[in-house]
Design an enzyme around this catalytic site. Structure first.
Site, PDB file in Angstrom:
ATOM      1  N   ASP A 277      98.705 107.324 -12.193  1.00 28.81           N
ATOM      2  CA  ASP A 277      98.010 105.836 -12.576  1.00 28.81           C
ATOM      3  C   ASP A 277      96.555 105.910 -12.682  1.00 28.81           C
ATOM      4  O   ASP A 277      95.896 107.065 -12.451  1.00 28.81           O
ATOM      5  CB  ASP A 277      98.022 105.429 -11.113  1.00 28.81           C
TER       6      ASP A 277
ATOM      7  N   SER B 191      98.977  93.284  -5.368  1.00 30.83           N
ATOM      8  CA  SER B 191      98.905  92.831  -3.857  1.00 30.83           C
ATOM      9  C   SER B 191      98.218  91.259  -3.925  1.00 30.83           C
ATOM     10  O   SER B 191      97.246  90.844  -4.397  1.00 30.83           O
ATOM     11  CB  SER B 191      98.000  93.780  -3.165  1.00 30.83           C
TER      12      SER B 191
ATOM     13  N   HIS C 220      99.550  95.122 -13.259  1.00 33.98           N
ATOM     14  CA  HIS C 220      98.788  95.803 -12.204  1.00 33.98           C
ATOM     15  C   HIS C 220      98.024  94.645 -11.158  1.00 33.98           C
ATOM     16  O   HIS C 220      98.054  93.552 -11.487  1.00 33.98           O
ATOM     17  CB  HIS C 220      97.431  96.301 -12.917  1.00 33.98           C
TER      18      HIS C 220
HETATM   19  O1  G3H Z   1      97.591 100.543 -10.036  1.00 28.96           O
HETATM   20  C1  G3H Z   1      97.480 100.295  -8.895  1.00 28.96           C
HETATM   21  C2  G3H Z   1      97.825  98.812  -9.061  1.00 28.96           C
HETATM   22  O2  G3H Z   1      97.388  97.969 -10.076  1.00 28.96           O
HETATM   23  C3  G3H Z   1      97.357  98.111  -7.247  1.00 28.96           C
HETATM   24  O3  G3H Z   1      96.639  97.190  -7.475  1.00 28.96           O
HETATM   25  O4  G3H Z   1      95.983  97.229  -5.137  1.00 28.96           O
HETATM   26  O5  G3H Z   1      95.849  95.106  -6.210  1.00 28.96           O
HETATM   27  O6  G3H Z   1      98.031  96.134  -5.450  1.00 28.96           O
HETATM   28  P1  G3H Z   1      96.605  96.153  -5.906  1.00 28.96           P
HETATM   29 ZN    ZN Z   2      96.240  99.319 -11.354  1.00 29.73          ZN
END
Ligand code: G3H
Ligand code: ZN
Length: 310
Positions: free
Chosen positions: A80, A218, A215
């Site tokens: 990632d 959350s 992305h």
């Molecule tokens: O690449 C990781 C994600 O985009 C996580 O985003 O922490 O807002 O869930 P988040």
């Molecule tokens: Zn991300």
């Protein structure tokens, strides 16, 4: 042999999305993998540069590979938010199934040029590897932010998406569609939600003609996520929600087992806590019925019950 492209294709055909969950340790990995197994749905395990540095690039690759081989289960590993060609190559050589190359902080043209170079370099190492590119600004940091930045002027346009995909040859595109990395305290407490530009997602999917990743999942409103998946999102990334659950589960374990020093008697509390988040998100992404609150509470006590019988 499980194939990540087939998994994405099947998800799209059935109107589902594949859940992508970041891991930084064995607690998170156990929680993600066992949740996916329990629901019998494919899953992507993500490791950012920082998470890879902590766990070891080849070590996390070996762990996920062993889970996939031992269980014959569709679990895949993604490098990632990789910011340099060197780190992307390191992940590809270690056997990662996909790489997110993130040069989105650079001007569009420079981002496109660097991403195109990375696509060529990674495909030369592993022609089957999936490469994702990012455009627009969705902020940084899967953590609790004091102030949520206003990113509305950095949203991706369908024309940019088309140009970027055609020029770079990426397999997957991560656009800015109202999403943002991390959560505010209000989001952690459930008092505020992220909302997405659904119409923009549909237009970008039509223009780009490749699977899209969301992305910063959350704290996103459930109904927005459902509509985003219907509009063309194929992968949803969740990290901060897991980190919040990891911490509260760990605190519960330490408080419940106040004098305990055996890690495997404390850490199951954290595994269970993270699992509740992963299960809920996977059910939503894969159209599985949600579990009523009472059953969730019962599930949360599983770690304690396991303690009692061991
Ligand atoms: O690449 C990781 C994600 O985009 C996580 O985003 O922490 O807002 O869930 P988040
Ligand atoms: Zn991300």
């Amino acid at each position: 042999m499980h194939d990540i492209r087939n998994v994405l294709e099947l998800a799209r055909k059935s109107g589902a999305a594949v859940g992508h969950f970041n891991v930084a340790d064995l607690v998170l990995l156990k929680a993600v993998f066992s949740s996916a197994q329990e629901l019998d749905v494919p899953v992507l395990v993500g490791a950012s540069e920082g998470e890879r540095e902590f766990m070891g690039v080849r070590q996390i690759a070996a762990l996920v590979r062993s889970l996939r081989e031992e269980s014959d289960f569709p679990v895949f590993l993604n490098a990632d938010h990789t910011h340099t060609l060197e780190m992307a190559i390191e992940a590809a050589k270690a056997g990662f199934d996909s790489v997110v190359f993130d040069a989105s902080a650079l001007p569009f043209e420079e981002n496109a040029h660097q991403t195109k170079g990375v696509v060529g370099a990674l495909k030369a190492i592993n022609p089957a590897i999936l490469v994702e590119g990012e455009i627009g600004n969705i902020g940084t940091g899967s953590e609790i932010h004091q102030f949520a930045p206003d990113l509305s002027k950095y949203l991706t346009t369908p024309a940019e998406a088309k140009q970027f995909v055609e020029f770079t040859g990426v397999d997957v595109l991560a656009p800015a569609v109202g999403n943002m990395h991390g959560m505010s305290q209000k989001m952690v407490e459930g008092e505020s939600k992220k909302h997405l530009d659904i119409e923009r997602i549909a237009q970008i999917r039509t223009a780009a003609r490749v699977p899209l990743t969301l992305h910063g999942g959350s704290g996103t409103d459930d109904e927005d996520l459902r509509q985003a998946i219907a509009a063309g999102i194929s992968i949803v990334h969740i990290n901060t929600e897991l980190r919040v659950a990891w911490r509260s589960g760990l605190e519960e374990g330490l408080a419940t087992e106040a004098h305990q020093v055996v890690p495997y008697k404390i850490l199951p509390f954290a595994v269970e806590s993270v699992k509740q988040v992963v299960l809920e998100r996977l059910r939503l992404f894969n159209h599985r019925p949600q579990v009523p609150a009472r059953e969730k509470t019962d599930a949360a006590s599983t770690a304690r019950e396991r303690q009692e019988v061991s």
